[in-house]
Design a protein around this motif. Structure first.
Motif, mmCIF file in Angstrom:
data_model
loop_
_atom_site.group_PDB
_atom_site.id
_atom_site.type_symbol
_atom_site.label_atom_id
_atom_site.label_comp_id
_atom_site.label_asym_id
_atom_site.label_seq_id
_atom_site.Cartn_x
_atom_site.Cartn_y
_atom_site.Cartn_z
ATOM 1 N N SER A 1 0.831 -1.201 0.000
ATOM 2 C CA SER A 1 0.000 0.000 0.000
ATOM 3 C C SER A 1 0.869 1.255 0.000
ATOM 4 O O SER A 1 0.587 2.233 -0.702
ATOM 5 C CB SER A 1 -0.929 0.009 1.219
ATOM 6 N N PHE A 2 1.939 1.219 0.784
ATOM 7 C CA PHE A 2 2.854 2.354 0.847
ATOM 8 C C PHE A 2 3.485 2.629 -0.518
ATOM 9 O O PHE A 2 3.573 3.782 -0.959
ATOM 10 C CB PHE A 2 3.931 2.078 1.892
ATOM 11 N N LEU A 3 3.892 1.586 -1.216
ATOM 12 C CA LEU A 3 4.477 1.767 -2.552
ATOM 13 C C LEU A 3 3.464 2.378 -3.519
ATOM 14 O O LEU A 3 3.805 3.241 -4.340
ATOM 15 C CB LEU A 3 4.982 0.435 -3.101
ATOM 16 N N THR A 4 2.217 1.932 -3.420
ATOM 17 C CA THR A 4 1.174 2.472 -4.295
ATOM 18 C C THR A 4 0.911 3.935 -3.975
ATOM 19 O O THR A 4 0.668 4.747 -4.878
ATOM 20 C CB THR A 4 -0.127 1.660 -4.148
ATOM 21 N N LEU A 5 0.967 4.290 -2.693
ATOM 22 C CA LEU A 5 0.794 5.686 -2.300
ATOM 23 C C LEU A 5 1.935 6.547 -2.833
ATOM 24 O O LEU A 5 1.717 7.684 -3.279
ATOM 25 C CB LEU A 5 0.703 5.792 -0.776
ATOM 26 N N LEU A 6 3.152 6.008 -2.818
ATOM 27 C CA LEU A 6 4.291 6.752 -3.371
ATOM 28 C C LEU A 6 4.083 7.024 -4.860
ATOM 29 O O LEU A 6 4.437 8.099 -5.363
ATOM 30 C CB LEU A 6 5.589 5.964 -3.154
ATOM 31 N N LYS A 7 3.516 6.054 -5.569
ATOM 32 C CA LYS A 7 3.228 6.254 -6.990
ATOM 33 C C LYS A 7 2.234 7.392 -7.181
ATOM 34 O O LYS A 7 2.366 8.203 -8.114
ATOM 35 C CB LYS A 7 2.670 4.961 -7.584
ATOM 36 N N CYS A 8 1.264 7.483 -6.302
ATOM 37 C CA CYS A 8 0.293 8.577 -6.350
ATOM 38 C C CYS A 8 0.985 9.925 -6.162
ATOM 39 O O CYS A 8 0.655 10.908 -6.831
ATOM 40 C CB CYS A 8 -0.771 8.365 -5.279
ATOM 41 N N VAL A 9 1.954 9.974 -5.258
ATOM 42 C CA VAL A 9 2.713 11.215 -5.037
ATOM 43 C C VAL A 9 3.450 11.627 -6.313
ATOM 44 O O VAL A 9 3.466 12.803 -6.689
ATOM 45 C CB VAL A 9 3.707 11.034 -3.880
ATOM 46 N N ILE A 10 4.039 10.665 -6.996
ATOM 47 C CA ILE A 10 4.823 10.955 -8.201
ATOM 48 C C ILE A 10 3.915 11.404 -9.352
ATOM 49 O O ILE A 10 4.188 12.394 -10.032
ATOM 50 C CB ILE A 10 5.621 9.700 -8.643
ATOM 51 N N THR A 11 2.819 10.676 -9.568
ATOM 52 C CA THR A 11 1.943 10.973 -10.712
ATOM 53 C C THR A 11 0.950 12.099 -10.418
ATOM 54 O O THR A 11 0.365 12.671 -11.339
ATOM 55 C CB THR A 11 1.146 9.724 -11.119
ATOM 56 N N LYS A 12 0.729 12.380 -9.131
ATOM 57 C CA LYS A 12 -0.201 13.420 -8.684
ATOM 58 C C LYS A 12 -1.637 13.143 -9.104
ATOM 59 O O LYS A 12 -2.424 14.062 -9.380
ATOM 60 C CB LYS A 12 0.249 14.804 -9.177
ATOM 61 N N GLU A 13 -2.000 11.855 -9.154
ATOM 62 C CA GLU A 13 -3.370 11.456 -9.430
ATOM 63 C C GLU A 13 -3.600 10.062 -8.873
ATOM 64 O O GLU A 13 -2.655 9.316 -8.616
ATOM 65 C CB GLU A 13 -3.666 11.480 -10.929
ATOM 66 N N HIS A 14 -4.880 9.723 -8.683
ATOM 67 C CA HIS A 14 -5.234 8.388 -8.208
ATOM 68 C C HIS A 14 -4.890 7.365 -9.284
ATOM 69 O O HIS A 14 -5.065 7.629 -10.486
ATOM 70 C CB HIS A 14 -6.735 8.341 -7.903
#
Length: 288
Positions: free
Chosen positions: A255-268
Motif C-alpha cells: 500500500s505504501f508503494l502504491t501511495l508513493l506512486k500517487c505522489v509521483i503521478t499526482k493522481e489516483h
C-alpha cells in the motif's frame, strides 16, 4: 438498498431516469436485472444498466453522464443510500435552488448529523433550510445538482468532478470548485429531508480493511496537493508525508508503494482507466 428505496419513493409528476453503473467485481445476475426492469416499468421509471467491472473512477463516471444526459437535476447515490419517500418531491418543489441535499446521519451514530457542514469547519453542521454554496460542503450521495450549476462549472472549468480523484473526496473537490468559482459560490442550496448513510470516516482504524485505508490515504494526499488554501505539490515533502501516513494509518508495504506512486503521478491510480465514449447499456427499459 438504494434501488429498493428509489422504487418505493413518491414520483408523482416526476420523470425519473435511473442509471445503474455496476463497477464490479462481478456481473449482475440476470434474474436480478429482469426483476429490476419489471419493477421500473411498473413505477414508470426509465432505467439503464451499465456493467464495467474494472472499478472505474467515480469522478470519470459522473463526468461522463453529466455531459451525455438531458436532465433538470443530476442526483448521485451510493449503493447504500436509503432514499426517503419524499426525496424526489423535495427536489420537484424547490427547483429554484442550485443544490438540494438531505441532512446526512451516519448509520454508526444515527443521532448525530454530519453533513452538510461548514466549508472550513466540518464539525459545524448546517441545519435544514437554505445555505450558501460557497460556505458549505456535503457528500455526493443524495445530493441533487441543478443543470444551471453544472453548466456554469463546465463553462468555467470544462469539468465538474476532478478526475485526479477517483473515490474518496470526489465530493470535497466538487465543493472546492464551487467555492473557488465566484459565479457559483453565491448560489443558494437547500437542506431538506434526511438520509442515513454508512460513513467510513466514523469507523475506527482497526475496523478498516487495508484497501479502505489506502483509499483514504490517496484522498488525503491528493487533497494536500490540490486544495488552494494549502497547496503542497513538492514531491519531496509529500514523499515524507506519505511515510508519516504509512505509520499513522498502518499501511502495509505494498500500500505504501502504491501511495508513493500517487505522489509521483499526482493522481489516483484509477484515473488512467477511461470510459468508451460510445459505451451502451447492457440492459434498459425506456418509458414511452
Amino acid at each position: 438498498m438504494t434501488i429498493k428505496s428509489i422504487l418505493g419513493s413518491e414520483l408523482n409528476s416526476i420523470q425519473l431516469n435511473m442509471i445503474i453503473w455496476n463497477n464490479g467485481s462481478t456481473l449482475l445476475e440476470e434474474n436480478d436485472i429482469v426483476n429490476h426492469l419489471e419493477a421500473s416499468q411498473k413505477k414508470g421509471i426509465s432505467s439503464f444498466i451499465y456493467q464495467d467491472i474494472r472499478n472505474t473512477s467515480l469522478s470519470k463516471i459522473y463526468n461522463y453522464f453529466i455531459q451525455k444526459l438531458n436532465y433538470d437535476f443530476f442526483v448521485i447515490f451510493d449503493q447504500d443510500s436509503n432514499v426517503q419517500f419524499s426525496f424526489f418531491q423535495n427536489i420537484y418543489q424547490y427547483t429554484n435552488f442550485a443544490i438540494i441535499c438531505p441532512a446526512i446521519y451516519p448509520k454508526q451514530k444515527n443521532d448525530k448529523q454530519c453533513f452538510p457542514s461548514d466549508f472550513e469547519q466540518r464539525e459545524l453542521v448546517i441545519l435544514k433550510g437554505e445555505f450558501n454554496l460557497g460556505t458549505t460542503r456535503t457528500i455526493n450521495s443524495g445530493t441533487a445538482i441543478s443543470k444551471n450549476l453544472i453548466e456554469i462549472l463546465l463553462d468555467k472549468h470544462n469539468y465538474v468532478f476532478d478526475e485526479k480523484f477517483a473515490f474518496y473526496h470526489t465530493d470535497h473537490r466538487l465543493f472546492d470548485l464551487i467555492h473557488e468559482t465566484s459565479e457559483t459560490a453565491l448560489l443558494k442550496g437547500l437542506c431538506i429531508g434526511e438520509m442515513y448513510h454508512d460513513m467510513t470516516c466514523e469507523l475506527p482504524l482497526e475496523n478498516l480493511s487495508q484497501h479502505a485505508r489506502l483509499e483514504i490515504a490517496f484522498a488525503k494526499m491528493l487533497m494536500r496537493m490540490y486544495r488552494t488554501q494549502n497547496p503542497k505539490q513538492q514531491i519531496i515533502r509529500n514523499l515524507f508525508y506519505a511515510y508519516k501516513m504509512k505509520k499513522k494509518d498502518q499501511l502495509n508495504f505494498n500500500s505504501f508503494l502504491t501511495l508513493l506512486k500517487c505522489v509521483i503521478t499526482k493522481e489516483h491510480p484509477r484515473s488512467k482507466v477511461t470510459i468508451d465514449n460510445n459505451i451502451k447499456p447492457t440492459h434498459s427499459y425506456v418509458v414511452n
